[in-house]
Design a protein around this motif. Sequence first.
Motif, PDB file in Angstrom:
ATOM      1  N   GLU A  83      38.474  48.450  44.516  1.00 26.34           N
ATOM      2  CA  GLU A  83      37.930  47.209  44.318  1.00 26.34           C
ATOM      3  C   GLU A  83      36.342  47.463  44.027  1.00 26.34           C
ATOM      4  OE1 GLU A  83      37.666  42.335  46.130  1.00 26.34           O
ATOM      5  OE2 GLU A  83      38.287  44.151  47.532  1.00 26.34           O
ATOM      6  N   ALA A  86      35.742  48.891  40.894  1.00 21.51           N
ATOM      7  CA  ALA A  86      35.780  47.849  39.917  1.00 21.51           C
ATOM      8  C   ALA A  86      34.505  46.888  39.737  1.00 21.51           C
ATOM      9  CB  ALA A  86      37.041  47.086  40.127  1.00 21.51           C
ATOM     10  N   GLU A  87      34.142  46.490  40.934  1.00 18.90           N
ATOM     11  CA  GLU A  87      33.054  45.718  40.892  1.00 18.90           C
ATOM     12  C   GLU A  87      31.720  46.353  40.282  1.00 18.90           C
ATOM     13  OE1 GLU A  87      32.587  44.469  45.130  1.00 18.90           O
ATOM     14  OE2 GLU A  87      34.360  43.037  44.688  1.00 18.90           O
ATOM     15  N   SER A  90      32.068  46.356  36.604  1.00 18.78           N
ATOM     16  CA  SER A  90      31.699  45.125  35.979  1.00 18.78           C
ATOM     17  C   SER A  90      30.428  44.927  35.857  1.00 18.78           C
ATOM     18  CB  SER A  90      32.415  44.124  36.748  1.00 18.78           C
ATOM     19  OG  SER A  90      33.917  44.248  36.693  1.00 18.78           O
ATOM     20  N   VAL A 148      40.497  41.577  39.625  1.00 15.98           N
ATOM     21  CA  VAL A 148      39.981  42.413  38.641  1.00 15.98           C
ATOM     22  C   VAL A 148      40.082  42.142  37.243  1.00 15.98           C
ATOM     23  CG1 VAL A 148      39.836  44.763  37.885  1.00 15.98           C
ATOM     24  CG2 VAL A 148      39.737  44.364  40.308  1.00 15.98           C
ATOM     25  N   THR A 152      37.410  40.971  34.477  1.00 15.97           N
ATOM     26  CA  THR A 152      37.387  41.919  33.165  1.00 15.97           C
ATOM     27  C   THR A 152      37.588  40.726  31.993  1.00 15.97           C
ATOM     28  OG1 THR A 152      38.170  43.624  34.249  1.00 15.97           O
ATOM     29  CG2 THR A 152      38.013  43.777  32.057  1.00 15.97           C
TER      30      THR A 152
END
Length: 216
Positions: A83, A86-87, A90, A148, A152
Amino acid sequence: MGAVNSVNTITTVTTVDRADRAPKQDRSRATRQRLLEAAVACLAEHGWAGSTVAVVAERAGVSRGAAQHHFPTREDLFTAAVEYVAEERSLALRALFPQGAAGDRRAVVAALVDLYTGPLFRAALHLWVAASNEDQLRPRVTELEARVGRETHRIAVDLLAADESRPGVRETVQGLLDMARGLGLANLLTDDAQRREGVVTQWATLLDDALSPVTP
């Protein structure tokens, strides 16, 4: 006078406590970040079976006890790690196009594809495989991936200036993300960069046709 001195002493101690607490909080945040980054790297390189808390702690340069202080269970550690990255990805993706990128859809497609061909995708894939066999892990990973995925999709819509009120546009954007995930899978076994270039170019052309405003 005694009361004044007492107040001054309390004030001084409180100030020192706060000053001392701040570096400890900074060290704690730094330790947590090292653990998260080490967990993702281990997961991408060694898979779920080879990525224990002890292995991650050693790679991060911290004790196992310190790792378990931040993340009591293995599942806590690895879901938080994926996580976290992923952040970060982004944020990095948005930073590539601070003014938007509707005029260069190929660059957007290439950036989205890159999202699925790096270490994050490899780590996430190992987590998916583990979750398919671990009842305790499955709901947490399912919830994480849904969140996620939504983020996205929002990023893609914004960067492509896609009007999802038009029929088929939402499905077109989602198709782009599904395609990017497929390219990420193909890249796991061999370097698929050359074929990927052609696919990215073709998808950019398709998106120009599908997302351009309809002329009366």
